[in-house]
Design an enzyme around this catalytic site. Structure first.
Site, mmCIF file in Angstrom:
data_model
loop_
_atom_site.group_PDB
_atom_site.id
_atom_site.type_symbol
_atom_site.label_atom_id
_atom_site.label_comp_id
_atom_site.label_asym_id
_atom_site.label_seq_id
_atom_site.Cartn_x
_atom_site.Cartn_y
_atom_site.Cartn_z
ATOM 1 C CB VAL A 9 -22.549 -8.822 28.209
ATOM 2 C CG1 VAL A 9 -21.755 -9.734 29.123
ATOM 3 C CG2 VAL A 9 -22.691 -9.427 26.409
ATOM 4 C CB SER A 10 -23.781 -3.410 29.226
ATOM 5 O OG SER A 10 -23.218 -3.975 30.738
#
Length: 200
Positions: A9-10
């Site tokens: 995930v970012s």
């Protein structure tokens, strides 16, 4: 078959619970033993990521036979970097699977799809080189015609070349004396006794 799961995930405000759950379920359905789950919380634009780096290290040690991800963009946002990663896995003998797309390089169809992706990435490489050469040619013409070139950031440059770093101003040593003093100072002289000792 032993596999590695990679999820990303970012930011730490997001979570990869859904990714991991679906990938673990995929492994159960297909009788895959999970060696380890690698989870990054960092932008896919970055080529260097803590968990991805660990995965690559374990891959080189051949601790698993396959890498499984949820979507292609979970591996990264840079197509060329992604291709380099998968090509290295292929050389090591590690297969690559994207569960949502059905890409599995252990199958003939998966290898075919990966081959197409590789061709697209190769075209992108050539486009980058072509754009770079075109830009450099334009800059050289501007420098020849005007004597300077204005960059997108508004900086004015008068010649091409690497910018000097902090270490460039430091004098470099050569044979015991500084290069910048070469014309001013002579090299140190050695006594005859020292010369004989060195020769012996």
């Amino acid at each position: 078959m032993t596999v590695a799961i990679y999820a990303r995930v970012s930011t730490n405000r997001q979570d990869n619970i859904n990714q991991v759950a679906e990938l673990e379920e995929y492994c159960k359905r297909n009788n895959r033993a999970v060696f380890r789950t690698y989870k990054d919380e960092v932008s896919g634009v970055k080529d260097t990521r803590p968990e991805l780096d660990k995965l690559m290290q374990d891959a080189r040690l051949k601790r698993f036979n396959q890498v499984i991800i949820w979507k292609v963009d979970r591996l990264g946002r840079n197509p060329l970097h992604m291709l380099q990663i998968v090509e290295e896995w292929e050389k090591i003998g590690i297969d690559f699977t994207v569960t949502t797309l059905g890409i599995d390089t252990s199958t003939p169809m998966g290898k075919f799809v990966f081959g197409l992706l590789a061709q697209v990435a190769e075209l992108e490489r050539r486009f980058i080189i072509e754009r770079t050469n075109t830009t450099m040619s334009r800059i050289k013409k501007e420098l020849t015609k005007k004597g300077y070139y204005i960059t997108k950031e508004g900086k004015r440059i008068t010649k091409l070349g690497r910018p000097k770093g902090k270490g460039d101003s430091k004098p470099r040593k050569k044979r015991g004396y500084y290069l910048r003093d070469y014309k001013k100072r002579s090299p140190p002289h050695f006594s005859k006794s020292k010369t004989r000792d060195n020769e012996g």
